[in-house]
Design a protein around this motif. Sequence first.
Motif, short mmCIF file in Angstrom:
data_model
loop_
_atom_site.label_atom_id
_atom_site.label_comp_id
_atom_site.label_asym_id
_atom_site.label_seq_id
_atom_site.Cartn_x
_atom_site.Cartn_y
_atom_site.Cartn_z
N LEU A 17 0.82 -1.21 0.00
CA LEU A 17 0.00 0.00 0.00
C LEU A 17 0.85 1.26 0.00
O LEU A 17 0.51 2.24 -0.68
N TYR A 20 2.05 1.70 -3.51
CA TYR A 20 0.92 2.08 -4.34
C TYR A 20 0.56 3.55 -4.13
O TYR A 20 0.38 4.31 -5.10
N GLN A 24 0.72 6.92 -6.62
CA GLN A 24 -0.45 7.76 -6.90
C GLN A 24 -0.20 9.22 -6.51
O GLN A 24 -1.09 10.05 -6.65
N GLU A 113 -4.39 -6.52 -4.64
CA GLU A 113 -5.00 -5.69 -5.69
C GLU A 113 -6.33 -5.11 -5.22
O GLU A 113 -6.63 -3.94 -5.48
N CYS A 116 -5.67 -2.28 -2.72
CA CYS A 116 -5.29 -1.03 -3.39
C CYS A 116 -6.51 -0.31 -3.94
O CYS A 116 -6.64 0.91 -3.82
N ARG A 117 -7.43 -1.05 -4.52
CA ARG A 117 -8.66 -0.44 -5.03
C ARG A 117 -9.49 0.14 -3.88
O ARG A 117 -10.07 1.22 -3.99
N SER A 120 -8.00 3.39 -2.78
CA SER A 120 -8.32 4.46 -3.74
C SER A 120 -9.74 4.97 -3.57
O SER A 120 -9.97 6.18 -3.55
#
Length: 150
Positions: A17, A20, A24, A113, A116-117, A120
């Motif tokens: 994270l 990630y 971003q 995955e 991470c979504r 977000s």
Amino acid sequence: MLLIASDHGGLELKQILVDYLKQQGVDVKDLGVHAEDSVDYPDYAALVAEPISKQEADQGILVCGTGIGMSIAANKFPGVRAALAHDEFTAQMAREHNNANILVLGGRVLDPELACRMVSVWYDGAYEGGRHQNRLNKIIQLERHCDADA
């Protein structure tokens, strides 16, 4: 700045994270852990929850094996609304309806995955206010009532 911490059970997901979020463009402060040695999750929950409670930081993410322990510990701090999420919908609702200032995730139960979504959706989301504010005001009143009894 977004604060993030984990215990040993959330270390691997936390590291994913952090990478990630940095990709971003999010300013992230990693408060540990940085090794797989067993630690006590309340210590790391406090590293994120206390500055948020004191309004020294606005948002945080906590990760432990299931997310349960971190969410219990973080929510002991006044003004903290730590929400344990299991999917994108619960992460979205944590932000939009509950104005959660800490997202809590389970490192041993979530696919990276998906996590991470979820981050977000939560991070980019916005609190809707309106009817939800009345409910948050009631939570604030509960905190004040409990503080008065202490």
